[in-house]
Design a protein around this motif. Structure first.
Motif, PDB file in Angstrom:
ATOM      1  N   ALA A   1     -34.699 -41.336 -52.610  1.00 56.72           N
ATOM      2  CA  ALA A   1     -33.493 -42.121 -52.321  1.00 56.72           C
ATOM      3  C   ALA A   1     -32.402 -41.776 -53.335  1.00 56.72           C
ATOM      4  CB  ALA A   1     -33.805 -43.608 -52.370  1.00 56.72           C
ATOM      5  N   LEU A   2     -31.172 -42.075 -52.939  1.00 56.53           N
ATOM      6  CA  LEU A   2     -30.052 -41.870 -53.842  1.00 56.53           C
ATOM      7  C   LEU A   2     -29.648 -43.205 -54.466  1.00 56.53           C
ATOM      8  CD1 LEU A   2     -27.830 -39.309 -51.891  1.00 56.53           C
ATOM      9  CD2 LEU A   2     -29.813 -38.911 -53.353  1.00 56.53           C
ATOM     10  N   LEU A   3     -28.779 -43.093 -55.476  1.00 56.79           N
ATOM     11  CA  LEU A   3     -28.382 -44.243 -56.283  1.00 56.79           C
ATOM     12  C   LEU A   3     -26.865 -44.198 -56.476  1.00 56.79           C
ATOM     13  CD1 LEU A   3     -29.490 -46.392 -58.500  1.00 56.79           C
ATOM     14  CD2 LEU A   3     -29.182 -44.493 -60.087  1.00 56.79           C
ATOM     15  N   GLU A  17     -20.625 -44.926 -43.138  1.00 57.20           N
ATOM     16  CA  GLU A  17     -21.115 -43.597 -42.763  1.00 57.20           C
ATOM     17  C   GLU A  17     -22.633 -43.475 -42.819  1.00 57.20           C
ATOM     18  OE1 GLU A  17     -19.222 -41.301 -41.546  1.00 57.20           O
ATOM     19  OE2 GLU A  17     -17.391 -42.428 -41.878  1.00 57.20           O
ATOM     20  N   CYS A  18     -23.302 -44.421 -43.473  1.00 46.40           N
ATOM     21  CA  CYS A  18     -24.760 -44.285 -43.648  1.00 46.40           C
ATOM     22  C   CYS A  18     -25.483 -44.491 -42.319  1.00 46.40           C
ATOM     23  CB  CYS A  18     -25.266 -45.290 -44.678  1.00 46.40           C
ATOM     24  SG  CYS A  18     -27.068 -45.208 -44.855  1.00 46.40           S
ATOM     25  N   PRO A  19     -26.263 -43.510 -41.871  1.00 43.85           N
ATOM     26  CA  PRO A  19     -26.955 -43.629 -40.588  1.00 43.85           C
ATOM     27  C   PRO A  19     -28.113 -44.622 -40.626  1.00 43.85           C
ATOM     28  CG  PRO A  19     -27.633 -41.619 -41.678  1.00 43.85           C
ATOM     29  CD  PRO A  19     -26.536 -42.217 -42.522  1.00 43.85           C
ATOM     30  N   ASN A  20     -28.524 -45.034 -41.827  1.00 41.20           N
ATOM     31  CA  ASN A  20     -29.655 -45.950 -41.961  1.00 41.20           C
ATOM     32  C   ASN A  20     -29.244 -47.355 -42.411  1.00 41.20           C
ATOM     33  OD1 ASN A  20     -31.569 -43.946 -41.302  1.00 41.20           O
ATOM     34  ND2 ASN A  20     -31.455 -43.135 -43.363  1.00 41.20           N
ATOM     35  N   GLN A  21     -27.963 -47.610 -42.471  1.00 39.67           N
ATOM     36  CA  GLN A  21     -27.475 -48.914 -42.980  1.00 39.67           C
ATOM     37  C   GLN A  21     -28.144 -49.263 -44.315  1.00 39.67           C
ATOM     38  OE1 GLN A  21     -28.444 -49.105 -39.293  1.00 39.67           O
ATOM     39  NE2 GLN A  21     -26.421 -48.169 -39.187  1.00 39.67           N
ATOM     40  N   ALA A  22     -28.227 -48.272 -45.185  1.00 37.52           N
ATOM     41  CA  ALA A  22     -28.900 -48.479 -46.475  1.00 37.52           C
ATOM     42  C   ALA A  22     -27.939 -48.933 -47.567  1.00 37.52           C
ATOM     43  CB  ALA A  22     -29.580 -47.177 -46.905  1.00 37.52           C
ATOM     44  N   ILE A  23     -26.635 -48.863 -47.301  1.00 36.60           N
ATOM     45  CA  ILE A  23     -25.640 -49.157 -48.341  1.00 36.60           C
ATOM     46  C   ILE A  23     -25.074 -50.558 -48.135  1.00 36.60           C
ATOM     47  CG2 ILE A  23     -23.466 -48.406 -49.391  1.00 36.60           C
ATOM     48  CD1 ILE A  23     -24.062 -45.593 -48.334  1.00 36.60           C
ATOM     49  N   TYR A  24     -25.030 -51.307 -49.229  1.00 38.77           N
ATOM     50  CA  TYR A  24     -24.514 -52.675 -49.137  1.00 38.77           C
ATOM     51  C   TYR A  24     -23.767 -53.013 -50.420  1.00 38.77           C
ATOM     52  CZ  TYR A  24     -28.518 -53.688 -52.121  1.00 38.77           C
ATOM     53  OH  TYR A  24     -29.417 -53.674 -53.152  1.00 38.77           O
ATOM     54  N   GLU A  31     -24.477 -50.695 -53.516  1.00 36.87           N
ATOM     55  CA  GLU A  31     -25.831 -50.291 -53.876  1.00 36.87           C
ATOM     56  C   GLU A  31     -26.523 -49.675 -52.663  1.00 36.87           C
ATOM     57  OE1 GLU A  31     -28.021 -53.442 -55.809  1.00 36.87           O
ATOM     58  OE2 GLU A  31     -26.275 -54.035 -56.994  1.00 36.87           O
ATOM     59  N   ILE A  32     -27.614 -48.950 -52.934  1.00 36.47           N
ATOM     60  CA  ILE A  32     -28.396 -48.318 -51.877  1.00 36.47           C
ATOM     61  C   ILE A  32     -29.798 -48.909 -51.876  1.00 36.47           C
ATOM     62  CG2 ILE A  32     -29.479 -46.147 -51.143  1.00 36.47           C
ATOM     63  CD1 ILE A  32     -26.996 -44.685 -52.221  1.00 36.47           C
ATOM     64  N   ASP A  33     -30.262 -49.335 -50.705  1.00 37.07           N
ATOM     65  CA  ASP A  33     -31.632 -49.830 -50.558  1.00 37.07           C
ATOM     66  C   ASP A  33     -32.568 -48.622 -50.465  1.00 37.07           C
ATOM     67  OD1 ASP A  33     -34.072 -50.800 -49.741  1.00 37.07           O
ATOM     68  OD2 ASP A  33     -33.254 -52.102 -48.173  1.00 37.07           O
ATOM     69  N   LYS A  36     -34.536 -47.817 -47.348  1.00 37.95           N
ATOM     70  CA  LYS A  36     -33.836 -47.371 -46.137  1.00 37.95           C
ATOM     71  C   LYS A  36     -33.186 -46.004 -46.292  1.00 37.95           C
ATOM     72  CE  LYS A  36     -32.622 -51.906 -44.232  1.00 37.95           C
ATOM     73  NZ  LYS A  36     -31.451 -52.770 -43.944  1.00 37.95           N
ATOM     74  N   CYS A  37     -32.972 -45.553 -47.529  1.00 39.19           N
ATOM     75  CA  CYS A  37     -32.287 -44.263 -47.739  1.00 39.19           C
ATOM     76  C   CYS A  37     -33.262 -43.099 -47.562  1.00 39.19           C
ATOM     77  CB  CYS A  37     -31.674 -44.215 -49.134  1.00 39.19           C
ATOM     78  SG  CYS A  37     -30.937 -42.613 -49.513  1.00 39.19           S
ATOM     79  N   THR A  38     -33.002 -42.266 -46.576  1.00 40.03           N
ATOM     80  CA  THR A  38     -33.817 -41.065 -46.373  1.00 40.03           C
ATOM     81  C   THR A  38     -33.119 -39.831 -46.942  1.00 40.03           C
ATOM     82  OG1 THR A  38     -32.799 -40.554 -44.221  1.00 40.03           O
ATOM     83  CG2 THR A  38     -34.744 -41.994 -44.205  1.00 40.03           C
ATOM     84  N   GLU A  39     -32.077 -40.061 -47.744  1.00 42.48           N
ATOM     85  CA  GLU A  39     -31.217 -38.959 -48.227  1.00 42.48           C
ATOM     86  C   GLU A  39     -30.633 -38.213 -47.020  1.00 42.48           C
ATOM     87  OE1 GLU A  39     -32.986 -36.796 -51.504  1.00 42.48           O
ATOM     88  OE2 GLU A  39     -33.904 -38.626 -52.297  1.00 42.48           O
ATOM     89  N   CYS A  40     -30.532 -38.949 -45.925  1.00 43.68           N
ATOM     90  CA  CYS A  40     -29.990 -38.469 -44.645  1.00 43.68           C
ATOM     91  C   CYS A  40     -30.928 -37.515 -43.911  1.00 43.68           C
ATOM     92  CB  CYS A  40     -28.593 -37.875 -44.797  1.00 43.68           C
ATOM     93  SG  CYS A  40     -27.311 -39.144 -44.937  1.00 43.68           S
ATOM     94  N   VAL A  41     -32.153 -37.364 -44.409  1.00 44.31           N
ATOM     95  CA  VAL A  41     -33.142 -36.559 -43.668  1.00 44.31           C
ATOM     96  C   VAL A  41     -33.358 -37.198 -42.294  1.00 44.31           C
ATOM     97  CG1 VAL A  41     -35.605 -35.937 -43.597  1.00 44.31           C
ATOM     98  CG2 VAL A  41     -34.288 -35.631 -45.711  1.00 44.31           C
ATOM     99  N   GLN A  46     -26.945 -32.766 -45.121  1.00 46.65           N
ATOM    100  CA  GLN A  46     -26.599 -33.188 -46.473  1.00 46.65           C
ATOM    101  C   GLN A  46     -26.400 -34.699 -46.481  1.00 46.65           C
ATOM    102  OE1 GLN A  46     -26.449 -31.109 -49.075  1.00 46.65           O
ATOM    103  NE2 GLN A  46     -26.845 -29.304 -47.793  1.00 46.65           N
ATOM    104  N   PRO A  47     -26.627 -35.363 -47.627  1.00 44.76           N
ATOM    105  CA  PRO A  47     -26.351 -36.799 -47.703  1.00 44.76           C
ATOM    106  C   PRO A  47     -24.880 -37.079 -47.388  1.00 44.76           C
ATOM    107  CG  PRO A  47     -27.643 -36.102 -49.591  1.00 44.76           C
ATOM    108  CD  PRO A  47     -27.205 -34.843 -48.870  1.00 44.76           C
ATOM    109  N   THR A  48     -24.638 -37.810 -46.326  1.00 46.39           N
ATOM    110  CA  THR A  48     -23.258 -37.990 -45.890  1.00 46.39           C
ATOM    111  C   THR A  48     -22.466 -38.889 -46.836  1.00 46.39           C
ATOM    112  OG1 THR A  48     -21.915 -38.370 -43.929  1.00 46.39           O
ATOM    113  CG2 THR A  48     -23.699 -39.927 -44.309  1.00 46.39           C
ATOM    114  N   CYS A  49     -23.154 -39.818 -47.512  1.00 46.88           N
ATOM    115  CA  CYS A  49     -22.433 -40.678 -48.468  1.00 46.88           C
ATOM    116  C   CYS A  49     -21.870 -39.842 -49.607  1.00 46.88           C
ATOM    117  CB  CYS A  49     -23.339 -41.782 -49.003  1.00 46.88           C
ATOM    118  SG  CYS A  49     -24.869 -41.211 -49.760  1.00 46.88           S
ATOM    119  N   VAL A  50     -22.642 -38.855 -50.049  1.00 54.11           N
ATOM    120  CA  VAL A  50     -22.172 -37.977 -51.122  1.00 54.11           C
ATOM    121  C   VAL A  50     -20.949 -37.183 -50.644  1.00 54.11           C
ATOM    122  CG1 VAL A  50     -22.777 -35.990 -52.571  1.00 54.11           C
ATOM    123  CG2 VAL A  50     -24.458 -37.791 -52.165  1.00 54.11           C
TER     124      VAL A  50
END
Ligand code: SF4
Ligand code: SF4
Length: 82
Positions: A1-3, A17-24, A31-33, A36-41, A46-50
């Motif tokens: 996961a990313l941070l 932009e997060c496809p997994n709704q991991a960012i809140y 923050e990133i859960d 839920k973060c698959t690093e966009c895998v 590529q990680p779209t948040c980055v």
């Protein structure tokens, strides 16, 4: 996961932009859960948040370093395929 680091300026670019709704929104910055973060895998190369973050404050989470296989399994679990 990313941070997301404390340098985050709460610009709100990454959250939608997060496809997994991991960012809140956390107590101070976004923050990133890690559950839920698959690093966009499973979604993007590529990680779209980055890609959208204007100040480059999203980094690998040292407490959640995961292999490609682990991230792919997480994607399958999140999408009900596992
Ligand atoms: Fe969401 Fe992808 Fe960023 Fe993880 S890397 S928080 S899945 S946009
Ligand atoms: Fe924070 Fe970057 Fe997300 Fe903006 S795009 S809210 S600066 S992590």
């Amino acid at each position: 996961a990313l941070l997301i680091t404390s340098k985050c300026i709460n610009c709100d670019m990454c959250d939608p932009e997060c496809p997994n709704q991991a960012i809140y929104m956390g107590s101070k910055v976004y923050e990133i859960d890690p559950d839920k973060c698959t690093e966009c895998v499973g979604h993007y190369d590529q990680p779209t948040c980055v890609s959208v973050c204007p100040i480059d404050c999203i980094k690998p989470d040292p407490n959640h370093l995961e292999s490609l296989d682990t991230l792919a399994d997480k994607y399958l679990r999140l999408t009900g395929q596992l």
